[in-house]
Design a protein around this motif. Structure first.
Motif, PDB file in Angstrom:
ATOM      1  N   ASP A   1      28.193 -20.759  41.693  1.00  0.00           N
ATOM      2  CA  ASP A   1      29.324 -21.451  42.306  1.00  0.00           C
ATOM      3  C   ASP A   1      29.690 -20.724  43.605  1.00  0.00           C
ATOM      4  N   GLY A   2      30.002 -21.500  44.640  1.00  0.00           N
ATOM      5  CA  GLY A   2      30.451 -20.920  45.893  1.00  0.00           C
ATOM      6  C   GLY A   2      29.387 -20.748  46.954  1.00  0.00           C
ATOM      7  N   MET A   3      28.203 -21.349  46.770  1.00  0.00           N
ATOM      8  CA  MET A   3      27.161 -21.219  47.797  1.00  0.00           C
ATOM      9  C   MET A   3      27.628 -21.743  49.151  1.00  0.00           C
ATOM     10  N   GLU A   4      28.519 -22.724  49.141  1.00  0.00           N
ATOM     11  CA  GLU A   4      28.980 -23.287  50.406  1.00  0.00           C
ATOM     12  C   GLU A   4      29.726 -22.253  51.251  1.00  0.00           C
ATOM     13  N   LEU A   5      30.247 -21.210  50.610  1.00  0.00           N
ATOM     14  CA  LEU A   5      30.945 -20.165  51.359  1.00  0.00           C
ATOM     15  C   LEU A   5      29.969 -19.249  52.100  1.00  0.00           C
ATOM     16  N   LEU A   6      28.745 -19.157  51.589  1.00  0.00           N
ATOM     17  CA  LEU A   6      27.724 -18.313  52.205  1.00  0.00           C
ATOM     18  C   LEU A   6      26.862 -19.077  53.205  1.00  0.00           C
ATOM     19  N   SER A   7      26.562 -20.323  52.884  1.00  0.00           N
ATOM     20  CA  SER A   7      25.632 -21.089  53.725  1.00  0.00           C
ATOM     21  C   SER A   7      26.219 -21.440  55.085  1.00  0.00           C
ATOM     22  N   VAL A   8      27.546 -21.384  55.231  1.00  0.00           N
ATOM     23  CA  VAL A   8      28.170 -21.751  56.505  1.00  0.00           C
ATOM     24  C   VAL A   8      28.451 -20.540  57.386  1.00  0.00           C
ATOM     25  N   LEU A   9      28.102 -19.332  56.939  1.00  0.00           N
ATOM     26  CA  LEU A   9      28.398 -18.147  57.743  1.00  0.00           C
ATOM     27  C   LEU A   9      27.642 -18.193  59.061  1.00  0.00           C
ATOM     28  N   PRO A  10      28.255 -17.712  60.138  1.00  0.00           N
ATOM     29  CA  PRO A  10      27.561 -17.688  61.435  1.00  0.00           C
ATOM     30  C   PRO A  10      26.268 -16.883  61.344  1.00  0.00           C
ATOM     31  N   ARG A  11      25.241 -17.338  62.016  1.00  0.00           N
ATOM     32  CA  ARG A  11      23.961 -16.644  62.001  1.00  0.00           C
ATOM     33  C   ARG A  11      24.034 -15.399  62.872  1.00  0.00           C
ATOM     34  N   GLY A  12      23.447 -14.321  62.356  1.00  0.00           N
ATOM     35  CA  GLY A  12      23.401 -13.098  63.136  1.00  0.00           C
ATOM     36  C   GLY A  12      22.438 -13.236  64.300  1.00  0.00           C
ATOM     37  N   THR A  13      22.755 -12.582  65.397  1.00  0.00           N
ATOM     38  CA  THR A  13      21.919 -12.701  66.593  1.00  0.00           C
ATOM     39  C   THR A  13      20.934 -11.541  66.729  1.00  0.00           C
ATOM     40  N   GLY A  14      21.035 -10.527  65.864  1.00  0.00           N
ATOM     41  CA  GLY A  14      20.112  -9.406  65.923  1.00  0.00           C
ATOM     42  C   GLY A  14      18.825  -9.704  65.184  1.00  0.00           C
ATOM     43  N   PRO A  15      17.869  -8.778  65.206  1.00  0.00           N
ATOM     44  CA  PRO A  15      16.621  -8.964  64.458  1.00  0.00           C
ATOM     45  C   PRO A  15      16.904  -9.228  62.987  1.00  0.00           C
ATOM     46  N   LEU A  16      16.164 -10.185  62.415  1.00  0.00           N
ATOM     47  CA  LEU A  16      16.296 -10.573  61.010  1.00  0.00           C
ATOM     48  C   LEU A  16      17.682 -11.109  60.672  1.00  0.00           C
ATOM     49  N   GLY A  17      18.443 -11.488  61.685  1.00  0.00           N
ATOM     50  CA  GLY A  17      19.740 -12.093  61.434  1.00  0.00           C
ATOM     51  C   GLY A  17      20.863 -11.114  61.177  1.00  0.00           C
ATOM     52  N   PHE A  18      20.678  -9.834  61.473  1.00  0.00           N
ATOM     53  CA  PHE A  18      21.763  -8.869  61.313  1.00  0.00           C
ATOM     54  C   PHE A  18      22.792  -9.074  62.424  1.00  0.00           C
ATOM     55  N   TYR A  19      24.059  -8.824  62.084  1.00  0.00           N
ATOM     56  CA  TYR A  19      25.119  -8.928  63.075  1.00  0.00           C
ATOM     57  C   TYR A  19      25.057  -7.711  63.995  1.00  0.00           C
ATOM     58  N   GLU A  20      24.975  -7.957  65.292  1.00  0.00           N
ATOM     59  CA  GLU A  20      24.883  -6.867  66.263  1.00  0.00           C
ATOM     60  C   GLU A  20      26.235  -6.218  66.524  1.00  0.00           C
ATOM     61  N   ASP A  21      27.295  -6.985  66.411  1.00  0.00           N
ATOM     62  CA  ASP A  21      28.643  -6.493  66.657  1.00  0.00           C
ATOM     63  C   ASP A  21      29.353  -6.353  65.314  1.00  0.00           C
ATOM     64  N   ALA A  22      29.942  -5.193  65.060  1.00  0.00           N
ATOM     65  CA  ALA A  22      30.634  -4.961  63.790  1.00  0.00           C
ATOM     66  C   ALA A  22      31.732  -5.993  63.545  1.00  0.00           C
TER      67      ALA A  22
END
Length: 307
Positions: free
Chosen positions: A213-234
């Motif tokens: 339950d709650g996948m919709e909360l994860l699937s809408v998160l902004p995509r990371g712009t760093g390698p492999l989708g990591f967030y570059e800015d804390a």
């Protein structure tokens, strides 16, 4: 009377009754109709000892752990959650069409949070013996395994000749990140599949459960712009308020979720209703279904069925 004429007359006489008989053929039930007719015994309540609550500002994600497939990892995750290891950490990665991942955001080489009484290293639990596992196979072939189906309520695969079984990387699967060594996971870095099922990861990484339950909360998160989708800015990281084991949460605060059992005739009928769609919109049943295209329904029990 000529035989040909007699045959025509008989056919004409029978055609109305044949039409009536055809009209009386029961129409296959839709998935929703099957679920609406389900009985309380077709559902199971989540075990609080195997249920995690990932608390975000946007809501709660419910994860069911899989001790039948990864007992060492599940045991460590229970300890980590009980001791509040992830509280105040963050989701650090959101890779398009792949995974969302959380854990300690400290860069490599920087001090990391203590694991408390949890183990610092675990064995690789990529697969398990097939013996002793109640496995319900699908009728269709799979490109990734000799046989696929469901076991212990999870999408799974099996090699009957080799005597091994394993969980499958379907949408919502939760895995434990590792380094190059197979046994380099400690269960602190967890990810959720939120894209096309990456079945190439099967038997290469330990799966520990799945989101129910709650996948919709994860699937809408902004995509990371760093390698492999990591967030570059804390500042882009998504704060985790807490990850708690359901047994540590007052019963009144636990959602009363039930999951459809995967070892019943009803579930077989639900699978078939998705495998060969006969809804009015469909003109040609497929006659095939992929393991990861089968969603296991969840619900809050009707008031009449609630314990």
């Amino acid at each position: 009377m000529r035989p040909a004429l007699l045959a025509l007359l008989v056919a004409a006489a029978l055609s109305p009754s044949l039409a009536v008989a055809a009209d009386e053929t029961p129409k296959p039930k839709t998935t929703q109709e099957l679920l609406d007719a389900s009985q309380p015994s077709d559902w199971r309540t989540l075990d609080p000892a195997d249920t995690l609550y990932l608390e975000l500002a946007s809501g709660r994600v419910v994860v069911e752990l899989a001790p039948d497939f990864a007992p060492e990892h599940v045991g460590n995750i229970r300890t980590l959650a009980h001791e509040g290891y992830w509280d105040g950490m963050s989701i650090n990665r959101s890779q398009d069409n792949f995974v969302v991942q959380w854990g300690d955001p400290a860069e490599e080489g920087q001090p990391r949070k203590s694991l408390g009484s949890a183990k610092t290293q675990l064995p690789a639990e990529f697969e398990r013996p097939a013996a002793g596992l109640d496995f319900h196979a699908l009728p269709d072939k799979d490109g990734w395994a000799p046989q696929v189906g469901f076991a212990a309520g999870f999408p799974a695969a099996r090699d009957p000749a080799g005597g091994k079984a394993w969980m499958a990387h379907c949408y919502g699967a939760v895995g434990a990140g590792r380094g190059m060594a197979a046994d380099s996971s400690d269960g602190t870095e967890l990810y959720v599949v939120d894209g096309q099922s990456p079945r190439q990861l099967d038997r290469n990484i330990t799966l520990v459960g799945r989101v129910v339950d709650g996948m919709e909360l994860l699937s809408v998160l902004p995509r990371g712009t760093g390698p492999l989708g990591f967030y570059e800015d804390a500042a882009q990281r998504v704060p985790i308020e807490a990850i708690r084991l359901a047994t540590d949460v007052p019963e009144a605060e636990r959602p009363k979720l039930q999951v459809l059992r995967t070892d019943t005739p009803l579930f077989d009928a639900v699978v078939e209703s998705r495998r060969n769609r006969r809804d009015d919109w469909y003109k040609r049943p497929a006659g095939h279904i992929d393991l990861c295209n089968i969603t296991i329904p969840t619900r809050e029990p009707p008031a009449a069925d609630a314990p």
